[in-house]
Scaffold this motif. Structure first.
Motif, PDB file in Angstrom:
ATOM      1  N   HIS A 129       7.202 -16.439   0.638  1.00 37.91           N
ATOM      2  CA  HIS A 129       7.867 -17.460  -0.159  1.00 37.91           C
ATOM      3  C   HIS A 129       7.233 -18.825   0.100  1.00 37.91           C
ATOM      4  CE1 HIS A 129      11.918 -19.368  -1.512  1.00 37.91           C
ATOM      5  NE2 HIS A 129      10.979 -19.515  -2.408  1.00 37.91           N
ATOM      6  N   LEU A 130       6.924 -19.102   1.346  1.00 38.51           N
ATOM      7  CA  LEU A 130       6.268 -20.351   1.705  1.00 38.51           C
ATOM      8  C   LEU A 130       4.881 -20.448   1.070  1.00 38.51           C
ATOM      9  CD1 LEU A 130       6.573 -22.911   3.444  1.00 38.51           C
ATOM     10  CD2 LEU A 130       5.488 -21.647   5.283  1.00 38.51           C
ATOM     11  N   LEU A 131       4.120 -19.361   1.122  1.00 36.55           N
ATOM     12  CA  LEU A 131       2.786 -19.350   0.512  1.00 36.55           C
ATOM     13  C   LEU A 131       2.849 -19.514  -1.007  1.00 36.55           C
ATOM     14  CD1 LEU A 131       0.833 -16.631   2.513  1.00 36.55           C
ATOM     15  CD2 LEU A 131       0.552 -19.101   2.576  1.00 36.55           C
ATOM     16  N   LEU A 132       3.889 -18.963  -1.629  1.00 30.53           N
ATOM     17  CA  LEU A 132       4.069 -19.119  -3.066  1.00 30.53           C
ATOM     18  C   LEU A 132       4.183 -20.592  -3.435  1.00 30.53           C
ATOM     19  CD1 LEU A 132       4.822 -17.688  -5.851  1.00 30.53           C
ATOM     20  CD2 LEU A 132       7.167 -18.181  -5.149  1.00 30.53           C
ATOM     21  N   TRP A 133       5.008 -21.331  -2.679  1.00 34.48           N
ATOM     22  CA  TRP A 133       5.195 -22.746  -2.992  1.00 34.48           C
ATOM     23  C   TRP A 133       3.988 -23.580  -2.613  1.00 34.48           C
ATOM     24  CZ3 TRP A 133       8.152 -24.351  -6.562  1.00 34.48           C
ATOM     25  CH2 TRP A 133       9.271 -23.610  -6.892  1.00 34.48           C
ATOM     26  N   VAL A 134       3.251 -23.180  -1.596  1.00 35.19           N
ATOM     27  CA  VAL A 134       1.994 -23.866  -1.279  1.00 35.19           C
ATOM     28  C   VAL A 134       1.012 -23.682  -2.436  1.00 35.19           C
ATOM     29  CG1 VAL A 134      -0.019 -23.816   0.244  1.00 35.19           C
ATOM     30  CG2 VAL A 134       2.266 -23.799   1.226  1.00 35.19           C
ATOM     31  N   GLY A 135       0.990 -22.484  -2.996  1.00 41.61           N
ATOM     32  CA  GLY A 135       0.135 -22.231  -4.163  1.00 41.61           C
ATOM     33  C   GLY A 135       0.561 -23.051  -5.369  1.00 41.61           C
ATOM     34  N   PHE A 136       1.869 -23.142  -5.616  1.00 34.23           N
ATOM     35  CA  PHE A 136       2.352 -23.945  -6.739  1.00 34.23           C
ATOM     36  C   PHE A 136       2.019 -25.425  -6.549  1.00 34.23           C
ATOM     37  CE2 PHE A 136       5.957 -20.828  -7.949  1.00 34.23           C
ATOM     38  CZ  PHE A 136       5.104 -20.142  -8.789  1.00 34.23           C
ATOM     39  N   ALA A 137       2.199 -25.933  -5.333  1.00 37.16           N
ATOM     40  CA  ALA A 137       1.885 -27.344  -5.068  1.00 37.16           C
ATOM     41  C   ALA A 137       0.384 -27.595  -5.212  1.00 37.16           C
ATOM     42  CB  ALA A 137       2.370 -27.737  -3.675  1.00 37.16           C
ATOM     43  N   SER A 138      -0.434 -26.649  -4.764  1.00 37.42           N
ATOM     44  CA  SER A 138      -1.887 -26.789  -4.923  1.00 37.42           C
ATOM     45  C   SER A 138      -2.270 -26.792  -6.395  1.00 37.42           C
ATOM     46  CB  SER A 138      -2.613 -25.660  -4.204  1.00 37.42           C
ATOM     47  OG  SER A 138      -2.332 -25.691  -2.837  1.00 37.42           O
ATOM     48  N   ALA A 139      -1.670 -25.907  -7.168  1.00 29.55           N
ATOM     49  CA  ALA A 139      -1.945 -25.864  -8.610  1.00 29.55           C
ATOM     50  C   ALA A 139      -1.493 -27.150  -9.288  1.00 29.55           C
ATOM     51  CB  ALA A 139      -1.260 -24.661  -9.243  1.00 29.55           C
ATOM     52  N   CYS A 149       6.027 -34.974 -14.399  1.00 27.14           N
ATOM     53  CA  CYS A 149       7.306 -35.440 -14.964  1.00 27.14           C
ATOM     54  C   CYS A 149       8.334 -34.320 -15.079  1.00 27.14           C
ATOM     55  CB  CYS A 149       7.081 -36.056 -16.343  1.00 27.14           C
ATOM     56  SG  CYS A 149       6.134 -37.577 -16.307  1.00 27.14           S
ATOM     57  N   TRP A 150       8.108 -33.196 -14.442  1.00 30.04           N
ATOM     58  CA  TRP A 150       9.035 -32.072 -14.581  1.00 30.04           C
ATOM     59  C   TRP A 150      10.415 -32.384 -14.014  1.00 30.04           C
ATOM     60  CZ3 TRP A 150      11.428 -29.981 -10.423  1.00 30.04           C
ATOM     61  CH2 TRP A 150      10.878 -30.281  -9.185  1.00 30.04           C
ATOM     62  N   GLN A 151      10.533 -33.384 -13.147  1.00 30.09           N
ATOM     63  CA  GLN A 151      11.829 -33.715 -12.560  1.00 30.09           C
ATOM     64  C   GLN A 151      12.800 -34.257 -13.592  1.00 30.09           C
ATOM     65  OE1 GLN A 151       8.915 -34.860 -11.407  1.00 30.09           O
ATOM     66  NE2 GLN A 151       8.742 -34.448  -9.240  1.00 30.09           N
ATOM     67  N   LEU A 152      12.310 -34.653 -14.752  1.00 27.29           N
ATOM     68  CA  LEU A 152      13.199 -35.146 -15.801  1.00 27.29           C
ATOM     69  C   LEU A 152      14.134 -34.061 -16.315  1.00 27.29           C
ATOM     70  CD1 LEU A 152      10.857 -37.425 -17.921  1.00 27.29           C
ATOM     71  CD2 LEU A 152      12.631 -38.095 -16.323  1.00 27.29           C
ATOM     72  N   LEU A 168       9.817 -27.369  -4.532  1.00 28.80           N
ATOM     73  CA  LEU A 168       9.983 -28.116  -5.776  1.00 28.80           C
ATOM     74  C   LEU A 168       9.636 -29.586  -5.579  1.00 28.80           C
ATOM     75  CD1 LEU A 168      13.269 -26.552  -7.171  1.00 28.80           C
ATOM     76  CD2 LEU A 168      11.004 -26.416  -8.188  1.00 28.80           C
ATOM     77  N   THR A 169      10.027 -30.138  -4.448  1.00 24.01           N
ATOM     78  CA  THR A 169       9.718 -31.529  -4.151  1.00 24.01           C
ATOM     79  C   THR A 169       8.217 -31.711  -3.940  1.00 24.01           C
ATOM     80  OG1 THR A 169      11.890 -31.756  -3.135  1.00 24.01           O
ATOM     81  CG2 THR A 169      10.283 -33.454  -2.641  1.00 24.01           C
ATOM     82  N   ALA A 170       7.600 -30.773  -3.229  1.00 26.01           N
ATOM     83  CA  ALA A 170       6.160 -30.869  -2.962  1.00 26.01           C
ATOM     84  C   ALA A 170       5.344 -30.760  -4.244  1.00 26.01           C
ATOM     85  CB  ALA A 170       5.734 -29.789  -1.973  1.00 26.01           C
ATOM     86  N   CYS A 171       5.795 -29.959  -5.193  1.00 26.72           N
ATOM     87  CA  CYS A 171       5.066 -29.849  -6.464  1.00 26.72           C
ATOM     88  C   CYS A 171       5.073 -31.179  -7.208  1.00 26.72           C
ATOM     89  CB  CYS A 171       5.669 -28.757  -7.334  1.00 26.72           C
ATOM     90  SG  CYS A 171       5.258 -27.101  -6.801  1.00 26.72           S
ATOM     91  N   GLY A 172       6.220 -31.844  -7.220  1.00 23.82           N
ATOM     92  CA  GLY A 172       6.288 -33.161  -7.858  1.00 23.82           C
ATOM     93  C   GLY A 172       5.431 -34.185  -7.149  1.00 23.82           C
ATOM     94  N   LEU A 173       5.456 -34.173  -5.826  1.00 24.40           N
ATOM     95  CA  LEU A 173       4.650 -35.115  -5.056  1.00 24.40           C
ATOM     96  C   LEU A 173       3.153 -34.831  -5.205  1.00 24.40           C
ATOM     97  CD1 LEU A 173       6.790 -35.411  -1.812  1.00 24.40           C
ATOM     98  CD2 LEU A 173       6.579 -37.069  -3.673  1.00 24.40           C
ATOM     99  N   ALA A 174       2.793 -33.559  -5.311  1.00 29.73           N
ATOM    100  CA  ALA A 174       1.384 -33.209  -5.499  1.00 29.73           C
ATOM    101  C   ALA A 174       0.879 -33.682  -6.859  1.00 29.73           C
ATOM    102  CB  ALA A 174       1.192 -31.702  -5.348  1.00 29.73           C
TER     103      ALA A 174
END
Length: 106
Positions: free
Chosen positions: A12-22, A35-38, A89-95
């Motif tokens: 699960h952690l690797l999944l979100w690392v992959g999403f943040a990298s993407a 802008c997905w946080q909207l 989810l937060t890391a994806c927005g910050l990335a």
């Protein structure tokens, strides 16, 4: 935590690392990706669920520091996954923000 549960949390952690990298790699040419946080502004129940997961997961894991019996509870895995979900989810927005810089979403 059993071996299977550790592998599941790590996956699960690797999944979100992959999403943040993407999100970081693709946000340069597609500036609106940060802008997905909207979505949470337009769907208030989703924002409530996100905040509830964040608060409950953090409080549960903090309580585990002081009560050893809670560490053995089967639902503690849900708290770990909730924390990973919120952090992911937060890391994806910050990335996306780090890749494209500040933009005016509205």
């Amino acid at each position: 935590m059993t071996r299977f549960k550790r592998i599941l949390v790590f996956a699960h952690l690797l999944l979100w690392v992959g999403f943040a990298s993407a999100a970081y790699l693709e946000a340069g040419p597609f500036r609106a990706r940060s802008c997905w946080q909207l979505i949470m502004l337009y769907l208030p129940p989703l924002q409530f669920v996100f905040m509830a997961i964040a608060v409950i997961s953090v409080v549960t894991l903090l309580m585990c520091l002081f009560d050893g019996k809670l560490r053995m509870h089967p639902r503690i895995d849900l708290a770990w996954h909730g924390l990973i979900l919120v952090a992911g989810l937060t890391a994806c927005g910050l990335a996306g923000y780090a890749a494209s810089g500040p933009i005016a979403c509205l």
